[in-house]
Design a protein around this motif. Structure first.
Motif, PDB file in Angstrom:
ATOM      1  N   VAL A  36       0.838  -1.208   0.000  1.00 53.28           N
ATOM      2  CA  VAL A  36       0.000   0.000   0.000  1.00 53.28           C
ATOM      3  C   VAL A  36       0.867   1.250   0.000  1.00 53.28           C
ATOM      4  N   LEU A  37       1.900   1.265   0.830  1.00 56.23           N
ATOM      5  CA  LEU A  37       2.792   2.419   0.866  1.00 56.23           C
ATOM      6  C   LEU A  37       3.494   2.600  -0.481  1.00 56.23           C
ATOM      7  N   ALA A  38       3.942   1.501  -1.061  1.00 55.82           N
ATOM      8  CA  ALA A  38       4.624   1.576  -2.356  1.00 55.82           C
ATOM      9  C   ALA A  38       3.668   2.047  -3.443  1.00 55.82           C
ATOM     10  N   PHE A  39       2.445   1.518  -3.446  1.00 58.19           N
ATOM     11  CA  PHE A  39       1.486   1.917  -4.484  1.00 58.19           C
ATOM     12  C   PHE A  39       1.128   3.393  -4.350  1.00 58.19           C
ATOM     13  N   GLY A  40       0.977   3.873  -3.114  1.00 53.12           N
ATOM     14  CA  GLY A  40       0.685   5.287  -2.919  1.00 53.12           C
ATOM     15  C   GLY A  40       1.780   6.167  -3.491  1.00 53.12           C
ATOM     16  N   VAL A  41       3.044   5.776  -3.245  1.00 50.71           N
ATOM     17  CA  VAL A  41       4.168   6.542  -3.783  1.00 50.71           C
ATOM     18  C   VAL A  41       4.179   6.497  -5.307  1.00 50.71           C
ATOM     19  N   HIS A  42       3.974   5.328  -5.887  1.00 47.14           N
ATOM     20  CA  HIS A  42       4.038   5.202  -7.343  1.00 47.14           C
ATOM     21  C   HIS A  42       2.887   5.948  -8.022  1.00 47.14           C
ATOM     22  N   ALA A  43       1.703   5.932  -7.408  1.00 53.75           N
ATOM     23  CA  ALA A  43       0.579   6.687  -7.968  1.00 53.75           C
ATOM     24  C   ALA A  43       0.877   8.178  -7.929  1.00 53.75           C
ATOM     25  N   ALA A  44       1.444   8.641  -6.823  1.00 56.74           N
ATOM     26  CA  ALA A  44       1.807  10.057  -6.709  1.00 56.74           C
ATOM     27  C   ALA A  44       2.922  10.418  -7.675  1.00 56.74           C
ATOM     28  N   ALA A  45       3.875   9.496  -7.865  1.00 55.86           N
ATOM     29  CA  ALA A  45       4.985   9.754  -8.789  1.00 55.86           C
ATOM     30  C   ALA A  45       4.489   9.850 -10.227  1.00 55.86           C
ATOM     31  N   GLN A  46       3.558   8.987 -10.588  1.00 54.62           N
ATOM     32  CA  GLN A  46       3.013   9.042 -11.945  1.00 54.62           C
ATOM     33  C   GLN A  46       2.301  10.366 -12.188  1.00 54.62           C
ATOM     34  N   ARG A  47       1.560  10.810 -11.201  1.00 55.14           N
ATOM     35  CA  ARG A  47       0.867  12.103 -11.329  1.00 55.14           C
ATOM     36  C   ARG A  47       1.882  13.242 -11.368  1.00 55.14           C
ATOM     37  N   GLU A  48       2.917  13.154 -10.541  1.00 55.15           N
ATOM     38  CA  GLU A  48       3.970  14.166 -10.512  1.00 55.15           C
ATOM     39  C   GLU A  48       4.634  14.292 -11.879  1.00 55.15           C
ATOM     40  N   ARG A  49       4.961  13.153 -12.489  1.00 55.34           N
ATOM     41  CA  ARG A  49       5.599  13.179 -13.813  1.00 55.34           C
ATOM     42  C   ARG A  49       4.658  13.730 -14.873  1.00 55.34           C
ATOM     43  N   THR A  50       3.390  13.358 -14.793  1.00 57.83           N
ATOM     44  CA  THR A  50       2.413  13.849 -15.769  1.00 57.83           C
ATOM     45  C   THR A  50       2.256  15.357 -15.667  1.00 57.83           C
ATOM     46  N   ARG A  51       2.185  15.867 -14.446  1.00 59.58           N
ATOM     47  CA  ARG A  51       2.062  17.308 -14.260  1.00 59.58           C
ATOM     48  C   ARG A  51       3.312  18.038 -14.756  1.00 59.58           C
ATOM     49  N   THR A  52       4.483  17.446 -14.520  1.00 58.91           N
ATOM     50  CA  THR A  52       5.731  18.065 -14.977  1.00 58.91           C
ATOM     51  C   THR A  52       5.750  18.196 -16.497  1.00 58.91           C
ATOM     52  N   ARG A  53       5.174  17.202 -17.189  1.00 58.56           N
ATOM     53  CA  ARG A  53       5.114  17.233 -18.657  1.00 58.56           C
ATOM     54  C   ARG A  53       3.974  18.113 -19.175  1.00 58.56           C
ATOM     55  N   GLY A  54       3.152  18.617 -18.287  1.00 63.15           N
ATOM     56  CA  GLY A  54       2.016  19.428 -18.705  1.00 63.15           C
ATOM     57  C   GLY A  54       0.816  18.611 -19.125  1.00 63.15           C
ATOM     58  N   GLY A  55       0.775  17.333 -18.725  1.00 63.59           N
ATOM     59  CA  GLY A  55      -0.339  16.464 -19.086  1.00 63.59           C
ATOM     60  C   GLY A  55      -1.564  16.690 -18.215  1.00 63.59           C
ATOM     61  N   SER A  56      -2.674  16.070 -18.602  1.00 60.55           N
ATOM     62  CA  SER A  56      -3.936  16.210 -17.870  1.00 60.55           C
ATOM     63  C   SER A  56      -4.009  15.200 -16.728  1.00 60.55           C
ATOM     64  N   VAL A  57      -4.493  15.648 -15.591  1.00 63.67           N
ATOM     65  CA  VAL A  57      -4.668  14.782 -14.426  1.00 63.67           C
ATOM     66  C   VAL A  57      -6.043  15.041 -13.816  1.00 63.67           C
ATOM     67  N   LEU A  58      -6.504  14.098 -13.011  1.00 62.13           N
ATOM     68  CA  LEU A  58      -7.759  14.291 -12.302  1.00 62.13           C
ATOM     69  C   LEU A  58      -7.638  15.449 -11.312  1.00 62.13           C
ATOM     70  N   PRO A  59      -8.752  16.108 -10.992  1.00 60.53           N
ATOM     71  CA  PRO A  59      -8.705  17.074  -9.883  1.00 60.53           C
ATOM     72  C   PRO A  59      -8.124  16.418  -8.639  1.00 60.53           C
ATOM     73  N   PHE A  60      -7.356  17.168  -7.881  1.00 56.01           N
ATOM     74  CA  PHE A  60      -6.611  16.579  -6.771  1.00 56.01           C
ATOM     75  C   PHE A  60      -7.527  15.875  -5.773  1.00 56.01           C
ATOM     76  N   ALA A  61      -8.637  16.491  -5.419  1.00 58.88           N
ATOM     77  CA  ALA A  61      -9.536  15.889  -4.429  1.00 58.88           C
ATOM     78  C   ALA A  61     -10.092  14.557  -4.928  1.00 58.88           C
ATOM     79  N   VAL A  62     -10.380  14.478  -6.219  1.00 59.36           N
ATOM     80  CA  VAL A  62     -10.882  13.221  -6.795  1.00 59.36           C
ATOM     81  C   VAL A  62      -9.773  12.170  -6.774  1.00 59.36           C
ATOM     82  N   HIS A  63      -8.583  12.586  -7.159  1.00 55.91           N
ATOM     83  CA  HIS A  63      -7.420  11.682  -7.139  1.00 55.91           C
ATOM     84  C   HIS A  63      -7.201  11.119  -5.744  1.00 55.91           C
ATOM     85  N   VAL A  64      -7.232  11.975  -4.723  1.00 57.61           N
ATOM     86  CA  VAL A  64      -6.999  11.536  -3.352  1.00 57.61           C
ATOM     87  C   VAL A  64      -8.098  10.575  -2.906  1.00 57.61           C
TER      88      VAL A  64
END
Length: 216
Positions: free
Chosen positions: A151-179
């Motif tokens: 669970v801890l690893a998956f939480g980090v990897h999900a956050a990392a994927q979103r972090e990378r997507t945002r860095t590239r300027g990609g689209s992500v879910l609203p933060f509250a929905v993501h959380v």
């Protein structure tokens, strides 16, 4: 200058891994004309990794402490949120590559670097694992500890994927929905019952491998 080096190392390690970056490249990325500056201040990549943790974890752990003090969590979901939410928030900060950095270490099997953390920085996570374990009496060890580590690893990897997507300027879910969606999934995974099939193979298995390294 040390902070610039730490942030440059975090970014380059996240992008290229430990083996894909030299201390000289980190020094250049930090804007230091002295190619030996990183080695002078930190000595090695492993020491630099520890400095990244020591730069990021005090704020993350303080945020966790404040959430627990404010919300007084009493159930599984609330405790998971108090521990995971600061990680997800970190990934929203501009210029942060911390979650991608941590995910990279896990992917490359650098358990030694997680286990070298000072006890005071690792304690909030080890305390979390112990507390969460009390909500999961249906899971025998070593599966209980392994599932929490997953669970801890998956939480980090999900956050990392979103972090990378945002860095590239990609689209992500609203933060509250993501959380909310991520927490629902993590809690559901923790609470999932042990199947009869898994019970059988667990009973037939030999000595257990250690759980995944705990992500701070």
């Amino acid at each position: 200058m040390k902070q610039q080096i730490v942030l440059a190392a975090e970014r380059l390690f996240a992008l290229h891994g430990l083996e894909g970056v030299s201390l000289r490249q980190i020094s250049a990325a930090a804007g230091n004309g002295n190619n030996t500056a990183v080695q002078y201040h930190f000595g090695s990549k492993e020491h630099l990794v520890q400095e990244i943790f020591e730069y990021r974890l005090p704020d993350l752990n303080e945020r966790r402490r404040l959430l627990v003090a404010r919300r007084h969590p009493s159930d599984l979901r609330a405790w998971v949120e108090c521990h995971i939410l600061p990680v997800l928030e970190q990934g929203e900060q501009e210029g942060s590559h911390y979650l991608s950095f941590v995910a990279m270490l896990q992917q490359h099997g650098r358990r030694d670097l997680f286990e070298s953390l000072p006890a005071e920085l690792a304690k909030p996570t080890t305390d979390f694992v112990e507390r969460i374990g009390a909500f999961l009496p249906h899971l025998p060890e070593p599966l209980r500890g392994h599932r929490i580590a997953q669970v801890l690893a998956f939480g980090v990897h999900a956050a990392a994927q979103r972090e990378r997507t945002r860095t590239r300027g990609g689209s992500v879910l609203p933060f509250a929905v993501h959380v909310g969606d991520l927490l629902d999934g993590l809690v559901g995974f923790l609470q999932a019952p042990l199947s009869a099939t898994t019970e059988v193979v667990l009973g037939e298995s030999g000595p257990s491998e250690p759980a995944l390294p705990l992500h701070p």
